[in-house]
Scaffold this active site. Structure first.
Site, mmCIF file in Angstrom:
data_model
loop_
_atom_site.group_PDB
_atom_site.id
_atom_site.type_symbol
_atom_site.label_atom_id
_atom_site.label_comp_id
_atom_site.label_asym_id
_atom_site.label_seq_id
_atom_site.Cartn_x
_atom_site.Cartn_y
_atom_site.Cartn_z
ATOM 1 N N GLY A 12 0.802 -1.216 0.000
ATOM 2 C CA GLY A 12 0.000 0.000 0.000
ATOM 3 C C GLY A 12 0.835 1.266 0.000
ATOM 4 N N HIS A 48 -1.681 1.832 -13.850
ATOM 5 C CA HIS A 48 -1.265 2.970 -13.020
ATOM 6 C C HIS A 48 -1.767 4.289 -13.607
ATOM 7 C CE1 HIS A 48 1.598 1.388 -9.913
ATOM 8 N NE2 HIS A 48 1.341 0.321 -10.612
ATOM 9 N N ARG A 49 -1.718 4.415 -14.921
ATOM 10 C CA ARG A 49 -2.230 5.640 -15.558
ATOM 11 C C ARG A 49 -3.720 5.813 -15.284
ATOM 12 N NH1 ARG A 49 1.044 4.945 -21.144
ATOM 13 N NH2 ARG A 49 2.966 5.987 -20.471
ATOM 14 N N ILE A 51 -5.401 4.648 -12.715
ATOM 15 C CA ILE A 51 -5.568 4.990 -11.296
ATOM 16 C C ILE A 51 -5.283 6.464 -11.059
ATOM 17 C CG2 ILE A 51 -4.554 4.651 -8.992
ATOM 18 C CD1 ILE A 51 -4.137 1.665 -9.824
#
EC number: 2.7.1.156
Length: 179
Positions: A12, A48-49, A51
């Site tokens: 996390g 990731h992009r 998110i």
């Protein structure tokens, strides 16, 4: 201020680092250090992009030489460096050779300090190393020594160091209010 966020894989730490960036005002930069080498890497970058899409980041893809990045001088800009583990590997194994850990450590730390002078807040994500107790091949051990040395140096210089364990942020070194 420099914030170092560390933790194991899937702990996390990236989500926590992005929360630190949400508190920042001004322009927010996301410095992506991963080199995409295959379809799995492409899928990870795409995820990731997605998110980050609505989080207001300007993405800078820089797999080596982060000291060369020029952040426009604006009030209160911040940067998230994701992640130190990729950056050290990219610097160490560039051009098909294995560089020595000492010079790699010095270069990466100098580059990070230069980057940190350009922003009000620099959040750095890194991985814990040497926790698995496994002995690896010489190249991997050299990489782990370099990453461990970089982590120690950046932790010493950082205003705040946080380890994220199963999604829980544990403060190792707290930022001191300058007022």
């Amino acid at each position: 201020m420099i914030y170092l966020v560390t933790g194991g894989s899937g702990s996390g730490k990236s989500a926590y680092a992005e929360q630190l960036m949400e508190q920042a005002s001004g322009e927010k930069y996301y410095i992506a250090t991963m080199r995409v080498r295959d379809e799995e890497g492409e899928q990870k970058v795409a995820r990731h992009r997605k998110i980050r899409r609505d989080k207001g980041f300007v993405t800078i893809e820089q797999s080596v030489d982060v000291g060369r990045i020029e952040i426009p001088r604006g009030d209160r800009s911040s940067a998230l460096l994701e992640c130190m583990s990729n950056l050290v590997a990219n610097e160490m194994f560039a051009e098909g050779q294995i560089r020595e850990p000492g010079p790699v450590t010095e270069k990466v730390v100098a580059d990070v300090l230069r980057l940190g002078r350009q922003v009000e807040r620099l959040v750095i994500v890194t991985n814990n190393v040497f926790e698995d107790g496994i002995s690896y091949d010489p190249g991997t051990m050299a990489y782990l020594r370099a990453l461990g040395a970089v982590n120690c140096r950046i932790a010493d210089l950082a205003d705040q160091v946080t380890e994220v364990v199963v999604g829980i942020a544990v403060q190792i070194k707290e930022a001191v209010c300058p007022y």
